[in-house]
Design an enzyme around this catalytic site. Structure first.
Site, PDB file in Angstrom:
ATOM      1  N   ASP A 102       0.935  -1.135   0.068  1.00  0.00           N
ATOM      2  CA  ASP A 102      -0.059   0.111   0.021  1.00  0.00           C
ATOM      3  C   ASP A 102       0.910   1.226   0.013  1.00  0.00           C
ATOM      4  OD1 ASP A 102      -2.304   1.341  -0.018  1.00  0.00           O
ATOM      5  OD2 ASP A 102      -2.603   1.295   2.035  1.00  0.00           O
ATOM      6  N   CYS A 154     -20.443 -14.201  -4.052  1.00  0.00           N
ATOM      7  CA  CYS A 154     -21.250 -13.051  -3.356  1.00  0.00           C
ATOM      8  C   CYS A 154     -22.881 -13.431  -3.445  1.00  0.00           C
ATOM      9  CB  CYS A 154     -21.191 -11.780  -3.723  1.00  0.00           C
ATOM     10  SG  CYS A 154     -19.433 -11.019  -2.976  1.00  0.00           S
ATOM     11  N   CYS A 171     -23.587  -5.888   2.458  1.00  0.00           N
ATOM     12  CA  CYS A 171     -22.621  -4.797   2.774  1.00  0.00           C
ATOM     13  C   CYS A 171     -23.232  -3.533   2.142  1.00  0.00           C
ATOM     14  CB  CYS A 171     -21.414  -5.229   1.865  1.00  0.00           C
ATOM     15  SG  CYS A 171     -21.451  -5.756   0.230  1.00  0.00           S
ATOM     16  N   CYS A 224     -17.858   7.744   1.725  1.00  0.00           N
ATOM     17  CA  CYS A 224     -17.465   6.628   2.418  1.00  0.00           C
ATOM     18  C   CYS A 224     -16.747   7.361   4.001  1.00  0.00           C
ATOM     19  CB  CYS A 224     -16.513   5.801   1.767  1.00  0.00           C
ATOM     20  SG  CYS A 224     -15.543   4.588   2.745  1.00  0.00           S
ATOM     21  N   CYS A 254     -14.322   2.825   9.063  1.00  0.00           N
ATOM     22  CA  CYS A 254     -15.522   2.283   9.032  1.00  0.00           C
ATOM     23  C   CYS A 254     -15.338   0.583   8.644  1.00  0.00           C
ATOM     24  CB  CYS A 254     -16.561   2.892   8.122  1.00  0.00           C
ATOM     25  SG  CYS A 254     -18.348   2.193   8.420  1.00  0.00           S
TER      26      CYS A 254
END
Length: 362
Positions: free
Chosen positions: A143, A197, A203, A223, A250
């Site tokens: 990252d 899924c 979600c 978000c 979150c």
């Protein structure tokens, strides 16, 4: 450059890489071509819609995300590694989210910052490979560069990208970090896995700010993770009441995902909860001055947002909490803070609590 390797030698090396990675604390390894596939077009559409908000660096370096060979010339294969991070002994998230006097911090940020830990382990893996075959071309990332890591992980068979845009693995859910080793080795690649899924939309339905326009389509501007971590300015007022007590990140879309019932707790001591941040009182955290903030968050991902945004986020959470005398007093002590950003959010929170107190007295 490495010595010439036969197909058999590459297969044997790939098997050893998996063993070494396990010894270094990684729970899964996948190998992919240096190609993100159709995800390049998805990235372009997402950027063109403005969904990246003020993360201009994503647009500026989009070409490097689309084509890994521009980032690391000569790359042939990308080794993607997974490390589980769910901290052991952390407080149950749901009661914390329901307690308006406490702060919710995303589970990934409760312990040590993962960047250095994963990068160091990946470097160690590279050195083991080098000891086995001689010098070779590589770069390690966690990252820390314009890498489309979830796309590469999906290509490497580590899971599939769920409707919430996180990578999901059948055996591990989504509570994990990813890191990559770009190499010039012609290693055998792994096959992608099917998505699982189905018709589930848990979600998408749980998102407090309705940040999902639909499956696989997240508007970062709404978000909470973006608003509390990446966004540097004022949080849009219409979104503030929807944030509840979430002060750093979150996890809602992960908390409701059925696949996370298979997630394992981390075995890394560095990912254990620090300073009681899994269940800390908002007023207590709001009282931290800047030296305290810097001291308590040393070595943690939280530190990168700085003290002013820390107070901004907590002020919003206090404004969404109980209209107690203690909360109003805590906000009052920050009403003349040097930062205009902090003062604005403190004023909003105070007005909100005062209005709630008046309604309660009617």
């Amino acid at each position: 450059m490495p010595q010439s390797l036969s197909q058999r030698q590459c297969r044997e090396l790939a098997a050893r890489i998996r063993t070494w990675a396990g010894e270094l604390g990684f729970q899964a390894v996948g190998i992919s071509p240096a190609d993100v596939g159709a995800h390049a077009d998805h990235l372009d559409r997402w950027l063109d819609s403005g969904s990246h908000g003020d993360m201009q660096w994503m647009r500026d370096r989009a070409a490097l995300r689309r084509d890994p060979s521009l980032l690391v010339p000569g790359v042939q294969r990308i080794i993607t590694l997974r490390m589980d991070y769910l901290p052991p002994a952390a407080a149950d998230p749901w009661p914390i989210l329901a307690d308006r006097a406490r702060a919710y911090v995303s589970r990934y940020a409760l312990g040590r910052d993962y960047h250095k830990l994963l990068r160091r382990r990946i470097q160690q893996l590279a050195r083991r490979i080098e000891a086995e075959i001689g010098p070779f071309g590589y770069r390690a990332f966690t990252d820390s560069a314009p890498v489309l890591e979830k796309a590469l992980a999906e290509q490497a068979g580590l899971g599939w990208i769920g409707k919430h845009t996180n990578l999901l693995a059948r055996e591990a859910g989504s509570w994990f970090f990813l890191g990559e080793l770009f190499t010039d080795l012609p290693l055998p690649v792994d096959d992608p896995v099917d998505a699982h899924c189905g018709s589930c939309t848990a979600c998408l339905d749980i998102c407090p700010t309705r940040a999902f326009r639909g499956p696989y389509d997240l508007d970062a501007r709404r978000c909470i993770s973006y608003l509390t971590i990446e966004h540097q300015g004022a949080i849009p007022e219409p979104l503030r009441p929807l944030m509840g007590n979430r002060i750093y990140g979150c996890d809602d879309c992960q908390l409701v995902c059925p696949w996370n019932r298979f997630a394992a707790l981390s075995v890394e001591p560095d990912f254990a909860v620090r300073h009681g941040l899994d269940a800390a009182a908002l007023i207590e955290l709001f009282a931290w001055d800047e030296p305290t903030f810097l001291d308590r968050t040393a070595g943690m991902a939280i530190r990168r947002i700085g003290h002013a945004r820390w107070l901004r986020n907590i002020a919003v959470a206090l404004g969404n909490g109980h209209a107690s005398a203690e909360a109003l007093a805590a906000l009052g002590r920050r009403s003349d803070h040097p930062s205009p950003l902090v003062r604005e959010h403190v004023a909003w929170a105070r007005q909100r609590l005062i209005a709630a107190s008046k309604r309660a007295g009617e």
